[in-house]
Design an enzyme around this catalytic site. Structure first.
Site, PDB file in Angstrom:
ATOM      1  N   SER A 281       1.022  -1.095  -0.023  1.00 40.51           N
ATOM      2  CA  SER A 281       0.169  -0.014   0.005  1.00 40.51           C
ATOM      3  C   SER A 281       0.783   1.247   0.024  1.00 40.51           C
ATOM      4  CB  SER A 281      -1.031  -0.070   1.421  1.00 40.51           C
ATOM      5  OG  SER A 281      -0.104   0.048   2.389  1.00 40.51           O
TER       6      SER A 281
ATOM      7  N   LYS B 139      -8.210   4.034   1.707  1.00 41.62           N
ATOM      8  CA  LYS B 139      -7.148   5.090   1.508  1.00 41.62           C
ATOM      9  C   LYS B 139      -7.260   5.786   0.167  1.00 41.62           C
ATOM     10  CE  LYS B 139      -4.210   3.544   4.859  1.00 41.62           C
ATOM     11  NZ  LYS B 139      -5.156   2.254   4.683  1.00 41.62           N
TER      12      LYS B 139
ATOM     13  N   GLU C 199     -18.108  22.547 -15.899  1.00 41.48           N
ATOM     14  CA  GLU C 199     -18.548  21.329 -16.377  1.00 41.48           C
ATOM     15  C   GLU C 199     -17.647  20.176 -15.471  1.00 41.48           C
ATOM     16  OE1 GLU C 199     -19.745  21.250 -20.938  1.00 41.48           O
ATOM     17  OE2 GLU C 199     -17.786  22.092 -20.467  1.00 41.48           O
TER      18      GLU C 199
ATOM     19  N   THR D  38     -38.611  27.303 -10.380  1.00 42.68           N
ATOM     20  CA  THR D  38     -38.858  26.298 -10.133  1.00 42.68           C
ATOM     21  C   THR D  38     -39.082  25.320 -11.390  1.00 42.68           C
ATOM     22  OG1 THR D  38     -41.147  26.526  -9.964  1.00 42.68           O
ATOM     23  CG2 THR D  38     -40.006  26.930  -8.001  1.00 42.68           C
ATOM     24  N   HIS D  39     -38.591  24.150 -11.224  1.00 47.38           N
ATOM     25  CA  HIS D  39     -38.696  23.335 -12.437  1.00 47.38           C
ATOM     26  C   HIS D  39     -38.027  23.762 -13.626  1.00 47.38           C
ATOM     27  CE1 HIS D  39     -42.120  21.218 -10.331  1.00 47.38           C
ATOM     28  NE2 HIS D  39     -42.470  22.464 -10.080  1.00 47.38           N
TER      29      HIS D  39
ATOM     30  N   GLN E 291      -7.224  -1.769   4.179  1.00 52.83           N
ATOM     31  CA  GLN E 291      -6.235  -0.862   3.517  1.00 52.83           C
ATOM     32  C   GLN E 291      -6.906  -0.149   2.409  1.00 52.83           C
ATOM     33  OE1 GLN E 291      -2.250  -2.840   3.283  1.00 52.83           O
ATOM     34  NE2 GLN E 291      -2.585  -2.930   0.808  1.00 52.83           N
TER      35      GLN E 291
ATOM     36  N   ASN F  91     -15.725  27.965 -23.840  1.00 52.11           N
ATOM     37  CA  ASN F  91     -16.540  26.958 -23.025  1.00 52.11           C
ATOM     38  C   ASN F  91     -16.167  27.057 -21.558  1.00 52.11           C
ATOM     39  OD1 ASN F  91     -17.529  25.925 -25.335  1.00 52.11           O
ATOM     40  ND2 ASN F  91     -15.844  24.570 -25.784  1.00 52.11           N
TER      41      ASN F  91
ATOM     42  N   SER G 298     -11.948  25.918 -28.115  1.00 52.01           N
ATOM     43  CA  SER G 298     -12.031  24.572 -29.007  1.00 52.01           C
ATOM     44  C   SER G 298     -11.068  24.379 -29.993  1.00 52.01           C
ATOM     45  CB  SER G 298     -13.507  24.786 -29.729  1.00 52.01           C
ATOM     46  OG  SER G 298     -13.442  23.919 -30.683  1.00 52.01           O
TER      47      SER G 298
ATOM     48  N   LYS H  40     -15.499  29.412 -30.061  1.00 52.15           N
ATOM     49  CA  LYS H  40     -15.722  28.779 -28.609  1.00 52.15           C
ATOM     50  C   LYS H  40     -15.171  29.473 -27.444  1.00 52.15           C
ATOM     51  CE  LYS H  40     -18.303  25.410 -28.515  1.00 52.15           C
ATOM     52  NZ  LYS H  40     -19.661  25.152 -28.109  1.00 52.15           N
TER      53      LYS H  40
ATOM     54  N   TYR I 284      -9.546  -5.506  13.311  1.00 49.73           N
ATOM     55  CA  TYR I 284      -9.041  -5.110  11.885  1.00 49.73           C
ATOM     56  C   TYR I 284      -9.123  -6.216  10.765  1.00 49.73           C
ATOM     57  CZ  TYR I 284      -5.556  -3.746   8.240  1.00 49.73           C
ATOM     58  OH  TYR I 284      -5.028  -3.369   7.067  1.00 49.73           O
TER      59      TYR I 284
ATOM     60  N   ASN J 209      -2.084  -1.949  13.074  1.00 50.51           N
ATOM     61  CA  ASN J 209      -3.684  -1.485  13.133  1.00 50.51           C
ATOM     62  C   ASN J 209      -4.099  -0.225  13.817  1.00 50.51           C
ATOM     63  OD1 ASN J 209      -3.392  -4.160  11.908  1.00 50.51           O
ATOM     64  ND2 ASN J 209      -4.608  -5.010  13.622  1.00 50.51           N
TER      65      ASN J 209
HETATM   66  N1  ARG Z   1      -1.083  -1.605   5.265  1.00 51.06           N
HETATM   67  C1  ARG Z   1      -2.021  -1.828   6.392  1.00 51.06           C
HETATM   68  C2  ARG Z   1      -3.216  -0.925   5.924  1.00 51.06           C
HETATM   69  O1  ARG Z   1      -3.103   0.002   5.337  1.00 51.06           O
HETATM   70  C3  ARG Z   1      -1.536  -1.688   7.618  1.00 51.06           C
HETATM   71  C4  ARG Z   1      -2.040  -2.660   8.489  1.00 51.06           C
HETATM   72  C5  ARG Z   1      -1.709  -3.949   8.424  1.00 51.06           C
HETATM   73  N2  ARG Z   1      -1.894  -4.586   9.379  1.00 51.06           N
HETATM   74  C6  ARG Z   1      -2.182  -5.852   9.348  1.00 51.06           C
HETATM   75  N3  ARG Z   1      -2.555  -6.740  10.484  1.00 51.06           N
HETATM   76  N4  ARG Z   1      -1.716  -6.735   8.510  1.00 51.06           N
HETATM   77  O2  ARG Z   1      -4.316  -1.149   6.611  1.00 51.06           O
END
Ligand code: ARG
Length: 461
Positions: free
Chosen positions: A26, A328, A293, A158-159, A325, A288, A280, A286, A320, A113
């Protein structure tokens, strides 16, 4: 096998497959959490020293090297290694490379965790504060317009059909209200974001003598999570944040849509600032509204992120799970997207020009004063249902004459409503009709002026 793996204990007899390293990493996206990770580790190390789990000297060395690592990352001198999985293990591994066994003590009474949850909360807290600032900037841009556009009446819809006359400032403040609710939602969400997770360790807490209150104070958290299982599993804070981002994105999207329409040749109410328009490649004439948008379009990404997070968390057992993961990517994307939309929204609002004549011309059509005429009749004793029908008949008469209500003669009025007198003309025409509004929160000039004042005071303008 990666021999540096910090999470593979002696229980394994075989290394991890390279494909698994690639699949499970990650760090390519959570490297954004480096500053939060270092901050949380600094607080954790100081706490460990106070608890006697590190000597002062060890703590000093750890803190020194953590700050060194942060500097290297900031200066682009740090090499993140995917085989070390995530930002947390990359930083810890670098620390161990420099400090050996002393570095190996930092992970005492801690798990990734609670680390990842803490880092993420710190990140979201900063993002909330940044986005809140941008919302205020946009509100200021709208309120500043109120002064400039103080005497402009526009058709209210309205509408998307002409309904009643409204002050332009009333429109601008409508957006301020929406954004204010978004700010309140952010502030409310921030309270739950601002609860320390660190110290819940893997899921159950720890038998070591840690001081969670100290860490909370060091990191500016308002409180400490009270259930380790819940804290290591909880992503409500991320869900709430992305929900608020979705609300903001939707507000921006509706505003963008409205101004795309209003700036079209068909409406001709406003001209967007040229620096925020695009051309354009084939049609030289144009200009735009791509920025608007894209603001409208990007809201889809934000709402999609909310959907991703909701589905991600659905049905996960305590505590957990590695699924988490994946939180994010949508979280970062939603936040970045809304921030970028807000960044361009304020200058668009500030730089847009209203076309008073084109707007004024539009006020003549659409019978925007019909409802005010009906209310005039009600004030003169006509029951609402009856007044509604009478005004309808008068509108029809005006349509047949291809004119406005104000063009009808007193005799025309009397033919439908024998009690009519010259007073009716006082509420006819959009300019006069808008002045008739008096209820709190209405578009009447006095009401709007009061609200403009309130907003100016609130925003310190
Ligand atoms: N890379 C993991 C995450 O972003 C970290 C936590 C990993 N924990 C585990 N027990 N494998 O969630």
């Amino acid at each position: 096998m990666s021999d540096q793996s910090l999470s593979r204990s002696g229980v394994f007899s075989e290394g991890v497959d390279r494909r698994v390293e690639k699949f499970t990493q990650s760090v390519s996206f959570d490297c954004r959490l480096y500053a939060q990770d270092v901050a949380a580790s600094l607080a954790h190390a100081k706490m460990l020293a106070r608890a006697g789990l590190l000597t002062d000297e060890e703590c000093r060395a750890i803190c020194h090297h953590l700050e060194e690592i942060r500097r290297e990352i900031e200066e682009g001198r740090f090499h993140f290694r995917p085989e070390l999985e995530d930002v947390h293990m990359n930083i810890e591994h670098a620390l161990i490379e420099r400090l050996g066994d002393i570095g190996r003590k930092l992970h005492t009474a801690r798990s990734r965790n609670d680390q990842v949850s803490t880092d993420l909360k710190l990140w979201v807290r900063d993002a909330i504060d940044r986005i809140d600032g941008r919302l205020v900037d946009l509100q200021k841009a709208f309120v500043a317009r109120c002064q400039a556009d103080v005497d402009v009446v526009v058709p209210g819809y309205t509408h998307l059909r002409p309904a009643q006359p409204v002050l332009a400032a009333h429109y601008w403040l409508a957006y301020c209200e929406k954004l204010e609710r978004d700010r309140e939602r952010l502030a409310d969400c921030r309270k739950r974001v601002n609860q320390l997770s660190l110290g819940t360790a893997a899921l159950a807490g720890t038998s070591l003598p840690i001081d969670r209150d100290f860490v909370a104070k060091e990191l500016g958290f308002e409180g400490v999570s009270a259930n380790s299982l819940d804290a290591s599993n909880d992503r409500d804070f991320a869900l709430e944040f992305v929900f608020v981002l979705s609300a903001i994105a939707l507000h921006l999207s509706s505003w963008a849509e409205e101004w795309i329409l209003w700036s079209s040749q068909e409406f001709g109410y406003l001209t967007l600032p040229e620096a925020f328009c695009t051309g354009s490649s084939i049609m030289p004439q144009k200009v735009n509204p791509d920025v608007l948008e894209l603001t409208r379009g990007k809201s889809a990404r934000v709402v999609g992120s909310l959907q991703s997070l909701l589905v991600l968390m659905k049905g996960l057992p305590l505590a957990y799970n590695r699924d988490m993961q994946e939180d994010k990517l949508p979280l970062f994307d939603a936040s970045d997207t809304v921030e970028s939309c807000l960044e361009v929204a304020a200058p668009v609002v500030a730089g847009t020009r209203l076309h008073r004549e084109a707007i004024a011309a539009r006020l003549e059509g659409g019978f925007l004063d019909a409802t005010t005429l009906m209310e005039y009749m009600i004030r003169h004793g006509v029951p609402q249902r009856k007044a509604h029908r009478l005004v309808g008949a008068l509108v029809r008469k005006a349509q047949q004459q291809e004119g406005r209500l104000a063009d009808l003669s007193l005799d025309d009025f009397r033919a439908e409503w024998p009690a009519a007198d010259k007073g009716v003309f006082e509420v006819l025409g959009a300019q006069k009709a808008v002045r008739a509004f008096t209820s709190f929160g209405s578009t009447g000039p006095q009401q709007v002026q009061q609200q403009v004042q309130r907003w100016r005071q609130k925003l310190g303008l």
